[in-house]
Design a protein around this motif. Structure first.
Motif, mmCIF file in Angstrom:
data_model
loop_
_atom_site.group_PDB
_atom_site.id
_atom_site.type_symbol
_atom_site.label_atom_id
_atom_site.label_comp_id
_atom_site.label_asym_id
_atom_site.label_seq_id
_atom_site.Cartn_x
_atom_site.Cartn_y
_atom_site.Cartn_z
ATOM 1 N N ALA A 4 0.833 -1.210 0.000
ATOM 2 C CA ALA A 4 0.000 0.000 0.000
ATOM 3 C C ALA A 4 0.865 1.256 0.000
ATOM 4 N N LEU A 5 1.909 1.261 0.810
ATOM 5 C CA LEU A 5 2.814 2.401 0.863
ATOM 6 C C LEU A 5 3.548 2.573 -0.458
ATOM 7 N N ASP A 6 3.973 1.472 -1.046
ATOM 8 C CA ASP A 6 4.653 1.508 -2.338
ATOM 9 C C ASP A 6 3.727 2.069 -3.415
ATOM 10 N N GLY A 7 2.493 1.647 -3.439
ATOM 11 C CA GLY A 7 1.524 2.143 -4.418
ATOM 12 C C GLY A 7 1.195 3.610 -4.226
ATOM 13 N N LEU A 8 1.047 4.027 -2.975
ATOM 14 C CA LEU A 8 0.740 5.428 -2.684
ATOM 15 C C LEU A 8 1.878 6.347 -3.104
ATOM 16 N N LEU A 9 3.100 5.957 -2.805
ATOM 17 C CA LEU A 9 4.245 6.774 -3.207
ATOM 18 C C LEU A 9 4.417 6.783 -4.725
ATOM 19 N N LEU A 10 4.061 5.700 -5.376
ATOM 20 C CA LEU A 10 4.110 5.666 -6.833
ATOM 21 C C LEU A 10 3.112 6.648 -7.439
ATOM 22 N N VAL A 11 1.941 6.783 -6.826
ATOM 23 C CA VAL A 11 0.953 7.767 -7.275
ATOM 24 C C VAL A 11 1.506 9.180 -7.119
ATOM 25 N N PHE A 12 2.165 9.464 -5.975
ATOM 26 C CA PHE A 12 2.778 10.775 -5.781
ATOM 27 C C PHE A 12 3.830 11.061 -6.843
ATOM 28 N N ILE A 13 4.614 10.053 -7.189
ATOM 29 C CA ILE A 13 5.645 10.228 -8.209
ATOM 30 C C ILE A 13 5.013 10.569 -9.552
ATOM 31 N N LEU A 14 3.972 9.845 -9.933
ATOM 32 C CA LEU A 14 3.315 10.105 -11.215
ATOM 33 C C LEU A 14 2.670 11.486 -11.253
ATOM 34 N N LEU A 15 2.042 11.896 -10.159
ATOM 35 C CA LEU A 15 1.424 13.225 -10.111
ATOM 36 C C LEU A 15 2.475 14.330 -10.220
ATOM 37 N N GLU A 16 3.580 14.163 -9.541
ATOM 38 C CA GLU A 16 4.640 15.174 -9.603
ATOM 39 C C GLU A 16 5.282 15.200 -10.990
ATOM 40 N N LEU A 17 5.402 14.042 -11.616
ATOM 41 C CA LEU A 17 5.944 13.981 -12.973
ATOM 42 C C LEU A 17 5.025 14.693 -13.955
ATOM 43 N N LEU A 18 3.723 14.485 -13.830
ATOM 44 C CA LEU A 18 2.769 15.187 -14.687
ATOM 45 C C LEU A 18 2.803 16.698 -14.443
ATOM 46 N N ALA A 19 2.967 17.104 -13.197
ATOM 47 C CA ALA A 19 3.079 18.539 -12.892
ATOM 48 C C ALA A 19 4.343 19.123 -13.519
ATOM 49 N N GLY A 20 5.419 18.363 -13.512
ATOM 50 C CA GLY A 20 6.660 18.821 -14.151
ATOM 51 C C GLY A 20 6.517 18.973 -15.651
ATOM 52 N N VAL A 21 5.844 18.040 -16.278
ATOM 53 C CA VAL A 21 5.616 18.123 -17.724
ATOM 54 C C VAL A 21 4.708 19.307 -18.046
ATOM 55 N N ARG A 22 3.685 19.510 -17.227
ATOM 56 C CA ARG A 22 2.775 20.641 -17.437
ATOM 57 C C ARG A 22 3.514 21.970 -17.290
ATOM 58 N N ALA A 23 4.367 22.080 -16.275
ATOM 59 C CA ALA A 23 5.128 23.320 -16.069
ATOM 60 C C ALA A 23 6.087 23.567 -17.230
ATOM 61 N N MET A 25 5.607 22.608 -20.344
ATOM 62 C CA MET A 25 4.826 23.002 -21.517
ATOM 63 C C MET A 25 4.300 24.429 -21.379
ATOM 64 N N VAL A 26 3.922 24.851 -20.177
ATOM 65 C CA VAL A 26 3.393 26.195 -19.976
ATOM 66 C C VAL A 26 4.486 27.236 -20.175
ATOM 67 N N GLU A 27 5.666 27.002 -19.609
ATOM 68 C CA GLU A 27 6.750 27.975 -19.699
ATOM 69 C C GLU A 27 7.543 27.855 -20.992
ATOM 70 N N ARG A 28 7.326 26.811 -21.737
ATOM 71 C CA ARG A 28 8.015 26.552 -22.999
ATOM 72 C C ARG A 28 9.534 26.514 -22.835
ATOM 73 N N LYS A 29 9.962 26.061 -21.681
ATOM 74 C CA LYS A 29 11.372 25.785 -21.420
ATOM 75 C C LYS A 29 11.435 24.686 -20.367
#
Length: 96
Positions: A4-23, A25-29
């Motif tokens: 459960a802990l492994d799965g929860l932390l994996l979700v946090f990793i994916l969410l942060e990765l998506l936020a990084g990709v979004r940032a 794309m928004v800043e275009r750098k």
């Protein structure tokens, strides 16, 4: 608990990765800080999982190998945190 802990932390990793990709794309750098945070979270996740597995292992050699892995991952967390500090410091400097 470990799964459960492994799965929860994996979700946090994916969410942060998506936020990084979004940032990025928004800043275009390329924005490095979110990706460094993903690395820190992934390293901490592995430290927790290895520590929980080392607790249940019996042989001394397996325990020593787990502790070596935890030390290396801890060094990686410190390295990524210092890189994040330097990136944040560089972003605050006036542009040349």
């Amino acid at each position: 608990v470990t799964a459960a802990l492994d799965g929860l932390l994996l979700v946090f990793i994916l969410l942060e990765l998506l936020a990084g990709v979004r940032a990025t794309m928004v800043e275009r750098k390329l924005v490095a800080e979110p990706f460094l945070i993903v690395g820190i979270i992934a390293s901490i996740k592995e430290i927790i999982v290895v520590a929980l597995k080392a607790e249940s292992e019996g042989p001394q050699q397996a325990f020593e190998n787990s502790m070596t892995e935890i030390v290396v991952l801890g060094g990686l967390v410190v390295l990524l945190a210092s890189a994040g500090f330097l990136v944040r410091r560089k972003e605050r400097e006036p542009s040349e």
